[in-house]
Design an enzyme around this catalytic site. Structure first.
Site, PDB file in Angstrom:
ATOM      1  N   ALA A  94      -6.105   0.123   3.945  1.00 31.98           N
ATOM      2  CA  ALA A  94      -5.363  -0.209   2.633  1.00 31.98           C
ATOM      3  C   ALA A  94      -6.535  -0.547   1.491  1.00 31.98           C
ATOM      4  CB  ALA A  94      -4.315  -1.298   2.742  1.00 31.98           C
ATOM      5  N   HIS A  95      -6.787   0.264   0.535  1.00 31.71           N
ATOM      6  CA  HIS A  95      -7.735   0.045  -0.243  1.00 31.71           C
ATOM      7  C   HIS A  95      -7.434   0.287  -1.881  1.00 31.71           C
ATOM      8  CE1 HIS A  95      -8.308   4.378   0.143  1.00 31.71           C
ATOM      9  NE2 HIS A  95      -8.829   4.604  -0.958  1.00 31.71           N
ATOM     10  N   ARG A  96      -6.276   1.326  -2.041  1.00 30.68           N
ATOM     11  CA  ARG A  96      -6.044   1.727  -3.413  1.00 30.68           C
ATOM     12  C   ARG A  96      -5.960   0.543  -4.190  1.00 30.68           C
ATOM     13  NH1 ARG A  96      -6.139   7.260  -2.838  1.00 30.68           N
ATOM     14  NH2 ARG A  96      -5.500   7.464  -4.978  1.00 30.68           N
ATOM     15  N   ALA A  97      -6.278   0.798  -5.483  1.00 24.60           N
ATOM     16  CA  ALA A  97      -6.010  -0.427  -6.536  1.00 24.60           C
ATOM     17  C   ALA A  97      -4.616  -0.596  -6.640  1.00 24.60           C
ATOM     18  CB  ALA A  97      -6.880   0.087  -7.934  1.00 24.60           C
ATOM     19  N   ASP A 123      -3.238   4.131   3.064  1.00 30.63           N
ATOM     20  CA  ASP A 123      -2.826   4.539   1.460  1.00 30.63           C
ATOM     21  C   ASP A 123      -4.010   5.623   1.149  1.00 30.63           C
ATOM     22  OD1 ASP A 123      -5.121   2.861   1.209  1.00 30.63           O
ATOM     23  OD2 ASP A 123      -3.959   1.717  -0.035  1.00 30.63           O
TER      24      ASP A 123
END
Length: 359
Positions: A207-210, A284
């Protein structure tokens, strides 16, 4: 050195991975080329190891742009890329995907003589809140060569009025990359032993999306849902967490459920090994959706839209958003699904088709 026929513009590790089959093919065929690293996500230690591990030569140019606001960053990239194009005068500029580096390469090339080629053209999430969606649309419309990974991507390009003569379905270079790098991963990765993991006995989370990690409610929902599913099924979750996501985790004072093990970011070969041996991938990331599909690992995507609908259509992936109960339900539906689906992204010869079309 001979005048390069191709200039590859990249700036993030996913771009390096997906363009690596093209760079290798150029090396094997002695096609003069240069690699321009914008430095969009540059880390000297991580990137140096990355190129070394993938057995790729270091980039010809490192623009060292680094992180910044979208406008400042993209402008600095355009200036740097234009200088390279002026000095090298390649016949073709090749960009990949939907990053600011791809956009900057497209703008710089479109103002000069080289033709512009877009690898992975035609992906659409139809979510204009995503900066990546704007980037990929702009690059496609600027490109002289749109290399679509699937027939669906080509259909979407046609629906936007892009001339069919500019579009070619090649497959996705991620299939080439996974095929080439699996052997390297088997040879070089000790990640399962390092983390005391048994194949098929753990889940993998990214999980890394802004829009997820910068929103405390969404980030908390992902952690709660994944933790609940892991507790229910009595399995551990490995979460290689990006430093920025770790910072927001602390800033929001979010608790991490006990079954989720936070680990430092992994190099690609270690990550590919975890993807291959995980019982389930929860992500994600667009790239992880593709890689899990290719590797036969069931996937759950914690987003509201995806530009990889083929993975959902064939039953390799389920789109669930960030509501905890939806994550649990989606994971339960996917976890025991056999990875017998047909890979929708091609046969692993995308790089050859792209070079044939250009040269």
């Amino acid at each position: 050195m001979a005048t390069p026929r191709i200039a590859f513009v990249l700036g993030t590790r996913p771009e390096i991975i997906k363009l690596s089959p093209l760079v290798r093919a150029c090396l094997e065929q002695a096609i003069p080329h240069v690699v321009v690293h914008t430095g969009q996500h540059y880390s000297e230690s991580l990137d140096a190891v990355f190129f070394e591990q993938l057995e790729l030569p270091t980039p010809t140019y490192d623009l060292g742009v680094g992180s910044d606001d979208h406008g400042e960053q993209t402008a600095a990239m355009i200036r740097g890329i234009e200088s390279v194009l002026e000095a090298e005068r390649p016949a073709h500029v090749v960009v990949q995907g939907d990053t600011n580096s791809a956009l900057a390469g497209a703008i710089a090339a479109s103002k000069r003589e080289p033709s512009l080629a877009h690898v992975e053209a035609g992906l659409r999430s139809f979510d204009r809140e995503m900066p990546e969606e704007i980037n990929r649309v702009l690059v496609d419309h600027a490109a002289d060569h749109c290399f679509a990974p699937t027939e669906e991507s080509a259909r979407l390009l046609a629906a936007e009025g892009i001339d069919g003569d500019r579009v070619r379905v090649t497959g996705n270079t991620i299939v080439d990359a996974v095929s080439q790098h699996r052997a390297l991963a088997t040879e070089k990765s000790d990640v399962l032993a390092d983390y005391d993991l048994e194949p098929g006995a753990f889940y993998l989370l990214t999980a890394h999306r802004a829009e997820n990690v910068d929103d405390p409610e969404r980030f908390a929902g992902i952690l709660e849902g994944v933790g609940a599913f892991a507790t229910r099924t009595d399995r551990e979750v490995v979460y290689p967490i990006h430093p920025r996501a770790r910072e927001t985790l602390a800033a929001f004072e979010l608790s991490v459920p006990e079954p989720i093990r936070l680990v430092d970011p992994l190099d690609f070969l270690d990550f590919l090994t975890l993807e291959h041996h995980a019982r389930l991938a929860i992500t994600d990331s667009g790239g992880v959706q593709e890689e899990a599909c290719i590797l036969g690992t069931p996937c759950v995507t914690v987003r509201d839209s995806t530009e990889r609908p083929e993975t959902v259509d064939i039953g390799a992936n389920r789109l669930v958003g960030t509501d905890p109960s939806a994550i649990v339900a989606g994971a339960e539906a996917m976890v025991d699904r056999p990875g017998t689906w047909s890979n929708p992204f091609g046969d692993g010869d995308a790089a050859v088709r792209i070079l044939d079309a250009l040269l």
